[in-house]
Write a protein that holds these residues in place. Sequence first.
Motif, mmCIF file in Angstrom:
data_model
loop_
_atom_site.group_PDB
_atom_site.id
_atom_site.type_symbol
_atom_site.label_atom_id
_atom_site.label_comp_id
_atom_site.label_asym_id
_atom_site.label_seq_id
_atom_site.Cartn_x
_atom_site.Cartn_y
_atom_site.Cartn_z
ATOM 1 N N CYS A 57 0.867 -1.344 0.028
ATOM 2 C CA CYS A 57 -0.132 0.001 -0.080
ATOM 3 C C CYS A 57 0.909 1.120 -0.111
ATOM 4 N N ASN A 58 0.110 2.307 -0.218
ATOM 5 C CA ASN A 58 1.059 3.522 -0.849
ATOM 6 C C ASN A 58 0.952 4.526 0.554
ATOM 7 N N CYS A 112 -3.966 3.223 3.293
ATOM 8 C CA CYS A 112 -3.777 3.407 2.391
ATOM 9 C C CYS A 112 -4.574 4.350 1.366
ATOM 10 N N TRP A 166 -4.662 -1.322 4.501
ATOM 11 C CA TRP A 166 -5.437 -0.921 3.645
ATOM 12 C C TRP A 166 -6.291 0.383 4.196
ATOM 13 N N CYS A 198 -6.232 2.594 -1.590
ATOM 14 C CA CYS A 198 -7.400 1.621 -0.956
ATOM 15 C C CYS A 198 -8.695 2.327 -0.582
ATOM 16 N N VAL A 224 -4.770 -3.381 -2.546
ATOM 17 C CA VAL A 224 -5.873 -3.803 -3.300
ATOM 18 C C VAL A 224 -6.122 -2.969 -4.548
HETATM 19 ZN ZN ZN Z 1 -3.701 -0.052 -0.594
#
Ligand code: ZN
Length: 721
Positions: free
Chosen positions: A270-271, A330, A327, A333, A290
């Motif tokens: 994730c970012n 993120c 998530w 997400c 995701v």
């Molecule tokens: Zn993510």
Amino acid sequence: MRYFRLFAAAVMAFVVLESWAVDIIPTPLKYEKRNGVFTILTTTKITHYQGLRSSANYLAEHLPLQIREYNGASAGDIVLSTNKNLSEEEYFLDISQQGITIEGGSAAGLHNGIETLLQLLPSTVYSGDVALPAMLTACHIEDRPRFEYRGFMLDVCRTWMDKEKVKRFISNLAHHKINHLHLHLSDDEGWRVEIKSHPELAEVGGFRGVDSPVAARYGRWDEHYGGYYTHEDIREIVAYAAERNIEIIPEIDLPGHSHNLARVRPEVLCNYTPGLKASDGYDTRSVMCVAKEENYALLEDVIRELSELFPSPYIHIGGDEVSTSQWERCPDCQALMRREGMSEARELQDYFTRRVAAIVEKYGKHPGVWNEAARGNALPQGALVYGWESVKACQDATSKGYRTVVMPGEYFYFDMRQSRREEGHDWAAIFDAKKPLSFGFEKFTDEQMAHVAGVQASFFSEAYISRLEYDYDFLYYQTYPRICALSEVAWCGRGAEWEEFYARLKNSHYSRMVAMGIDFRLFPPTVNYKDGVLTASTDDRSHIYYTILGEQGEQLYTQPIRTDHPERYAFLTRSGGAHSPEAGVAKRFSRLQPKVKITSSITESERFPYSNAEGYGRISRTSRTGRDGDWILYTFEQAVECRRLEVRTGNLQLPRYIFNAGYMEVSYDGKTFTRVGELKNGGAAIDNPKRAIKAVRVVCTESGNGADFVTVQEPMVFPIL
Ligand code: ZN
Ligand code: ACM
């Protein structure tokens, strides 16, 4: 004629009751003893009908006879054929004075019949040196499995197992009529299958430690440790398994359990900026993002290659133990959740499952998933659900109409230890072969049963790697005879009475397993101490050995031992490569719990303070990972006299959350310390100290352990006996 039939039926009913005498595992559906014998001579032929050459070859590997194709005459031969009237895995095995015939519904049924024939032969068929002539009692067997899925899951990620090792394991599964091997090919600690379009996944992710971006874990700290299967290896394993009626189902565990993948390809994460400080500069994230389209492209490449490599209709895509915490932080997400109108992060797992399942289906396969992935509404109906968390999780999956493989951990996780003092995990349960044998489907409704594909057991290998150098194979000790019990339940659809099943093991199957070269677990001997005499006995014809504290070596037990110190003796049994756990009087295994104060250069975790381990009963934890120079000090209120003092960081059963390297010091006065040993797998011990010990210190010499903390165990103090 009619009267004769009635008479014959009555006689048959009688001999069916006697059928246990042949000790077949798993129990055949129908066994009838007949009059007479058939003798296999060195000149007896294996005659096969057209297209069944490989079945004949398989039989000849164990029974070295000449093979020929059926040409009209087969009297006195072992004849292998198929019979269209039988279901695929069904077989008839007939032994008469005229010869032996095995008819299978297909090559699969024929294989099952051959395995039964092998069990009717002397156990040396399994070691390749069966003596001929061999005499067989005439009989007629009609048999078929209750379940079409009889499986075993092998985790080759945590402990790497090479091609030959896997083939050997397959060979022994086949002897127990297990017909699926679920290969757990990716996890946080390893990626074990070559992906030609992304070679780094296996070339880098197949190894950990030293210069690998994947940290060492569970042992072999100073080795670049691991391996992976090339496409050629996989084809060889798949073909070897297919010859033994075993289908291999590959698993890539997604989107959690992806730490290894993320070390090799960090962009799958994730970012956001992770909490590097908490993990001592080490990114421990393990869940794929995701929201990244690139992730689905990567997975499509992987799934396409797996779909070409493995003929199984299933590709297992994991889905267990997915944390949503990454998530939730993120932005990508979160944006996806808004776009899709989701209210909970958990729904992102459904989204992921739906996307990846669609890729699996695009390549002509069905997805297999762990039961968590079946909770939402994302799974296509063709999916196969593996219920591991509980019996209820299995029932829930069947109630949703999914084909379900039943494998609740408390019955079928064979990495669990078999009794309290033995090795292995205990989080699901502590159990021996009696437990899987007792498994029944009483709680399942008929409707639910209609969706049960079968039964599976598993071996997760975290605790194996640090035991590879044992003089027996821990994998086999953990899995047999528990696999024998699995075999019975999966084939018959129910277990058996333990005493009856145990009789089959002792009378026949133990010697088969010895011939197979399996280092299985024997049940411990019974030890009694009365009127100054120590006796040990066993009910399985194994040999009993004993050790005496302070003396070298193991001695054969031949007669009762007169002694005033029974606590110095420990007994175990051996048979071939098999052995039992130790048994003795309770005091032999006792520990002291002297008052102790635990301090450290690292502050304690709030949830797991050092007072936990001081109280002998619960673990403690530090508040961060260990660094070079850190220490843990155990100071006893009174100096302790003992025969052994052991201290251990990390989990008791596997080296995780440890000081990866370091040493142990002891002090007799509480001031000056002497170095007495190096840490191995996070722990060290001193044996037969000459003086009472006032304090012990564990010193860390390597920074980081791949986790955010170090577990501190209570000191293990063994009394002088
Ligand atoms: Zn993510
Ligand atoms: C599992 O044991 N996490 C499938």
